[in-house]
Design an enzyme around this catalytic site. Structure first.
Site, mmCIF file in Angstrom:
data_model
loop_
_atom_site.group_PDB
_atom_site.id
_atom_site.type_symbol
_atom_site.label_atom_id
_atom_site.label_comp_id
_atom_site.label_asym_id
_atom_site.label_seq_id
_atom_site.Cartn_x
_atom_site.Cartn_y
_atom_site.Cartn_z
ATOM 1 N N LYS A 243 0.964 -1.185 -0.017
ATOM 2 C CA LYS A 243 -0.014 0.082 0.129
ATOM 3 C C LYS A 243 0.846 1.190 0.115
ATOM 4 C CE LYS A 243 -4.209 -1.665 2.468
ATOM 5 N NZ LYS A 243 -5.322 -1.452 1.428
ATOM 6 N N ARG A 317 -10.563 -11.418 2.145
ATOM 7 C CA ARG A 317 -11.444 -12.359 1.634
ATOM 8 C C ARG A 317 -10.877 -13.551 1.785
ATOM 9 N NH1 ARG A 317 -11.788 -9.090 -3.942
ATOM 10 N NH2 ARG A 317 -11.520 -7.491 -2.621
HETATM 11 N N1 BES Z 1 -8.204 -3.586 4.214
HETATM 12 C C1 BES Z 1 -8.274 -3.006 2.967
HETATM 13 C C2 BES Z 1 -9.577 -2.376 2.741
HETATM 14 C C3 BES Z 1 -9.554 -1.116 3.481
HETATM 15 C C4 BES Z 1 -9.701 0.163 3.008
HETATM 16 C C5 BES Z 1 -10.207 -0.961 4.819
HETATM 17 C C6 BES Z 1 -9.809 1.230 3.500
HETATM 18 C C7 BES Z 1 -10.317 0.331 5.611
HETATM 19 C C8 BES Z 1 -9.840 1.216 4.937
HETATM 20 C C9 BES Z 1 -8.423 -4.221 2.205
HETATM 21 O O1 BES Z 1 -7.784 -5.353 2.455
HETATM 22 C C10 BES Z 1 -7.963 -3.869 0.784
HETATM 23 O O2 BES Z 1 -6.654 -3.710 0.697
HETATM 24 N N2 BES Z 1 -8.792 -3.911 -0.340
HETATM 25 C C11 BES Z 1 -8.342 -3.471 -1.547
HETATM 26 C C12 BES Z 1 -8.935 -4.704 -2.493
HETATM 27 C C13 BES Z 1 -8.311 -4.356 -4.168
HETATM 28 C C14 BES Z 1 -6.812 -5.014 -3.860
HETATM 29 C C15 BES Z 1 -9.177 -5.497 -4.870
HETATM 30 C C16 BES Z 1 -9.175 -2.245 -1.746
HETATM 31 O O3 BES Z 1 -10.166 -1.865 -1.444
HETATM 32 O O4 BES Z 1 -8.556 -1.419 -2.487
HETATM 33 ZN ZN ZN Z 2 -5.796 -5.439 1.881
#
Ligand code: BES
Ligand code: ZN
Ligand code: ZN
Length: 466
Positions: A243, A317
């Site tokens: 990230k 997931r």
């Molecule tokens: N933990 C994140 C989602 C999240 C985003 C939680 C902001 C709290 C605040 C999750 O694991 C994630 O990174 N999701 C990605 C999925 C994508 C790679 C398909 C997302 O939502 O960008």
């Molecule tokens: Zn994630």
């Protein structure tokens, strides 16, 4: 904060609620919603007047938020004791006294563990009421204790709140209550039993993964058992799909679903409603490093389905479905609810005041929605359609972990469709709390800054109606 109930106020510092329609309003005060004034009156009294607005629009949600705002004001005056006068509002669906106590306790929360100088706070709240009893307040206090626990776990450093620490918390909760048992799978068990996705997500971290199962039996005669599964990613770095800045800093919040499950189990253990609930925590740290799982690789789930990992940041997931499958196979619950900070997309769609609700069962969805409206932890239902399911088809494996759709398209729906592929036709609801679990702005109403503990009030209300 200690809470008592009485018929007449004993403290010189008081909170008084005023509606717009009320007669005998204080001078220059209209009673509009969110209007607050502090008056220093004769006989050394300090009165905080708080407007509730139009009485017909005033709900217990209004009272909770108002009480939260007021208690922080009284804290800032450095008063130790306060009397709160319960207003008489007609056609309220729930107890005004309980709403006020809940709002005040929750609104007063702040995370001070890492501060040398702790803030001064009100330590005694007296609710002045003709109708609310001390016994009624007791369960509200217990509910808030579970929410405090969840908030503390969310707010604590990721290097302190790691998977084994969540498991330890579960054991502590189980020990404190006769009706709760607790089983923990260690990284060795996870590997041996074939929870290949949970293993993959956790393998890059020196803090190994855990699967925690807690069982609360409040109604031994019933065959029904609701499983509540919480995403417990104790830090989500994104893994090899790291990230960037501005997205990574809050990712200790990625175990908020698990924190809500632990908080809920604690509440169940003290309030003891007549239901059977299983709490499951899928705990792992999504780290980057030489041992971390790689994008492009295929891993096998506990259910036997293989998954092509195209993005290591879509880890929640993966961890969740192994927890869900294990729980279904070993414990046979009659319905499943999962709570997860699953997608950034749900924040884009619903913001930070509503969580996304997905379900394969209309009755369940309706009940959860209603509990949300009632408790203030509101939900909005979103769809899962065949185009979302189809977007997860892989050429090399049974499923992909991210959809084929263009970036940013229907991200919450495709994530929900991934979970749906593992629930085996059981009544199931998925609650995406990515926007509601962590408040990056200032405290508002009873919602404190940082971890909110979202889901505990909602699910407690839902379960009590079983
Ligand atoms: N933990 C994140 C989602 C999240 C985003 C939680 C902001 C709290 C605040 C999750 O694991 C994630 O990174 N999701 C990605 C999925 C994508 C790679 C398909 C997302 O939502 O960008
Ligand atoms: Zn994630
Ligand atoms: Zn995550």
């Amino acid at each position: 904060m200690k809470v008592t109930v009485s018929k007449a106020p004993k403290n010189d510092t008081r909170i008084v609620f005023i509606t717009e329609k009320q007669k005998n309003k204080p001078k220059d005060f209209e009673g509009k919603k969110d209007e607050v004034t502090i008056r220093y009156e004769h006989n050394n009294k300090t009165i905080l007047y708080c407007g509730l607005g139009e009485p017909s629009k005033c709900t217990t949600r209004t009272l909770k938020a108002a009480a939260g705002t007021c208690i922080r004001k009284i804290d800032s005056l450095k008063r130790k004791k306060v009397s709160v006068i319960e207003p008489k509002i007609r056609r309220l669906k729930d107890s005004a006294g309980r709403a006020i106590v809940e709002g005040a306790i929750l609104g007063q929360y702040s995370f001070t563990q890492y501060k040398k100088e702790k803030p001064v706070k009100v330590t005694a709240l007296e609710l002045v009421s003709d109708t609310t009893t001390a016994a009624e307040i007791k369960d509200t206090v217990r509910l808030c204790e579970g929410i405090y626990l969840a908030r503390d776990l969310i707010n604590g450093n990721a290097n302190e709140i790691y998977p084994a620490r969540l498991a330890q918390e579960a054991r502590t909760i189980a020990k404190a209550s006769k009706g709760i048992s607790c089983t923990v799978l260690t990284e060795k068990d996870i590997e041996k039993k074939g929870l290949g996705l949970l293993k993959a997500v956790g393998q890059g971290s020196p803090y190994p993964p855990r699967l925690v199962m807690m069982n609360y039996t409040g109604n031994p005669k019933s065959k029904e058992r609701v499983a509540i599964v919480g995403k417990g990613i104790t830090f989500d770095s994104g893994g090899q799909n790291l990230k960037p800045s501005k997205h990574i800093e809050t990712m200790r919040c990625d175990m908020s679903g698990a924190a809500a499950v632990l908080g809920l189990m604690k509440v169940l253990g003290t309030v003891k409603p007549k239901v059977n609930v299983m709490g499951v925590v899928t705990a792992a740290q999504n780290a980057i490093g030489s041992k971390a799982y790689f994008p492009g690789d295929t891993h096998t789930s506990y259910a036997g389905k293989t998954v092509e990992i195209l993005n290591t940041d879509a880890e929640g997931r993966l961890a969740l479905v192994d927890g869900i499958s294990y729980c279904i196979k070993q414990y046979k619950p009659t319905e499943i609810i999962d709570l997860a900070t699953l997608t950034g997309s749900v924040v884009a769609a619903l913001g930070e005041t509503m969580a996304g609700l997905f379900s394969n069962n209309d009755r369940m969805a309706k009940k959860l929605f209603d509990s949300g409206e009632k408790t203030g932890e509101r939900l909005w239902r979103m769809p899962i359609r065949d185009e979302h399911r189809d977007s997860l088809k892989s050429d090399i494996a049974d499923l992909r972990n991210i959809s084929k759709l263009p970036k940013g398209y229907a991200g919450s729906m495709t994530a929900a469709a991934f979970l749906e592929a593992f629930v085996e036709d059981l009544p199931w609801a998925h609650i995406d709390i990515a926007g509601t679990a962590f408040n990056e702005s200032e405290a508002r109403g009873e919602i404190s800054k940082y971890g909110t503990g979202f889901g505990i009030r909602l699910l407690m209300d839902y379960l009590k109606q079983k």
